[in-house]
Design an enzyme around this catalytic site. Structure first.
Site: not given
Ligand code: NAD
Length: 339
Positions: A12-13, A141-142, A169, A194-195, A220, A302
């Site tokens: 996602t990110i 994100c938050n 969410r 979060h705070g 969110h 997010q």
């Molecule tokens: P995600 O699960 O959508 O993506 C993670 C990716 O990493 C997947 O493609 C997965 O296959 C891959 N992966 C798994 N193991 C791995 C490894 N050992 N080495 C490399 N890649 C690997 O997760 P996300 O939502 O993109 O979250 C990533 C980070 O961003 C987390 O720390 C999360 O807390 C943070 N984050 C997420 C959001 C959100 O809402 N999705 C928002 C802000 C921050």
């Protein structure tokens, strides 16, 4: 000389950050990683992002799927100046030793604890703290949403105390293993984490947060009550300051944006990033001032709000911009954000 960037974890990110990096004039996207073949791996290949295998992934599986692979994570790390780790929560910390062993800089995400990196980072909050660092953590994100709003309120009127309730969410739209959640789940950790996370950027900010999880995938929403130090002249003045600040979008009442469904419909209509809403979203009708007491709602997408922040984090690390506002302006221009 462009900074050479790897994105480890193309989810996602990661996929959004990779796309954003590829649009920067001072950065080069050298490659992205996947652990398994998937539609996202296929899209990376179709976009021309060199694909490498990470984690416990097997080259043969990618070959079987007919996906071109440029090498392993180790090969990729040998070619870059910095890696953006966007692996799942807690995996970033496990990956850290790989980066340290090669002496390359690393940017982690908000799912990791703050001690994963030398400093936590938010472009409007503490750009200068990121300068020259070898590792940074872009806050969640938050937290990014709260810090951006705090940067406006602190610099204009000061903040005596802030109470925020975060309506979170339940899952991201593509996550089918988490939902549907039929209920409203209070986070029984009072106040919520979060705070203190905001205080990794603004240690002196008096803020207390609580959180709930609700059955939606669309953003969110934060419900904020802030006791300001000095009273603004009017709610209009507050709105004007938010409007003038990059990475805020204020919807007027006549736009008939009733809530997050219309915000995301607007984002799909606009078509930036992955049809994203990278700005903090405020509603004109959702801001009220009573003396020094400010009440406002804000919505946070997010999946995308941290994307421009990752770009600014790279720029701060390598001292590529004169100052924070210059980096933010360049990032936003490249992503199509702003007026
Ligand atoms: P995600 O699960 O959508 O993506 C993670 C990716 O990493 C997947 O493609 C997965 O296959 C891959 N992966 C798994 N193991 C791995 C490894 N050992 N080495 C490399 N890649 C690997 O997760 P996300 O939502 O993109 O979250 C990533 C980070 O961003 C987390 O720390 C999360 O807390 C943070 N984050 C997420 C959001 C959100 O809402 N999705 C928002 C802000 C921050």
């Amino acid at each position: 000389m462009k900074v050479r960037v790897a994105v480890n974890g193309y989810g996602t990110i990661g996929k959004r950050v990779a796309e954003a990096v590829s649009r920067q004039p001072d950065m080069e996207l050298v490659g992205v990683t996947k652990t398994r073949p998937s539609f996202e791996a296929r899209r990376a290949a179709e976009k021309g992002h060199p694909l490498y295998v990470a984690g416990d992934g097997a080259l043969a599986e990618f070959a079987g799927a007919g996906l071109p692979i440029a090498g392993t994570l180790s090969d990729l790390l040998a070619k870059v100046d910095v890696v953006v780790d966007a692996a799942p929560e807690k995996v970033g910390r496990e990956n850290r030793s790989l980066y340290d062993a090669r002496g390359i800089r690393a940017i982690f995400q908000g799912g990791e604890k703050s001690d994963v990196a030398e400093a936590s980072f938010s472009a409007l909050g503490n750009y200068d703290a990121g300068r020259g660092k070898r590792s940074l953590r872009v806050v969640s994100c938050n937290t990014t949403g709260l810090v951006r709003a705090a940067s406006v309120l602190r610099s204009n009127w000061g903040v005596d105390h802030w109470e925020a309730t975060l309506v979170r969410r339940g899952a991201d739209p593509a996550e089918s293993k988490k939902g549907p959640i039929n209920g409203i789940l209070p986070t029984f950790h009072l106040p919520s984490h979060h705070g203190p996370d905001v205080q990794t950027i603004y240690p002196d900010l008096s803020i207390a947060t609580t959180a709930l999880v609700v059955p939606t995938t669309l953003m969110h929403v934060h419900v904020n009550h802030v006791r300001l130090t000095r009273a603004p002249a009017s709610a209009r003045e507050v709105l004007e300051m938010f409007r003038r600040t990059p990475r805020f979008r204020v919807f007027a009442a006549w736009e008939h944006v009733d809530g997050t469904p219309q915000v995301m419909e607007y984002a799909r209509d606009r078509g930036l990033g992955f049809n994203d809403m990278m700005e903090n979203v405020l509603w004109e009708a959702g801001v009220r001032l009573d003396g020094r007491d400010l009440y406002f709602f804000q919505a946070i997408h997010q999946e995308s709000i941290v994307v421009p922040e990752n770009i600014d984090a790279i720029r701060a690390m390598f001292d590529l911009a004169r100052d924070g506002p210059s980096s933010v302006a360049l990032t936003d221009r490249s992503l199509g954000l702003g007026p």
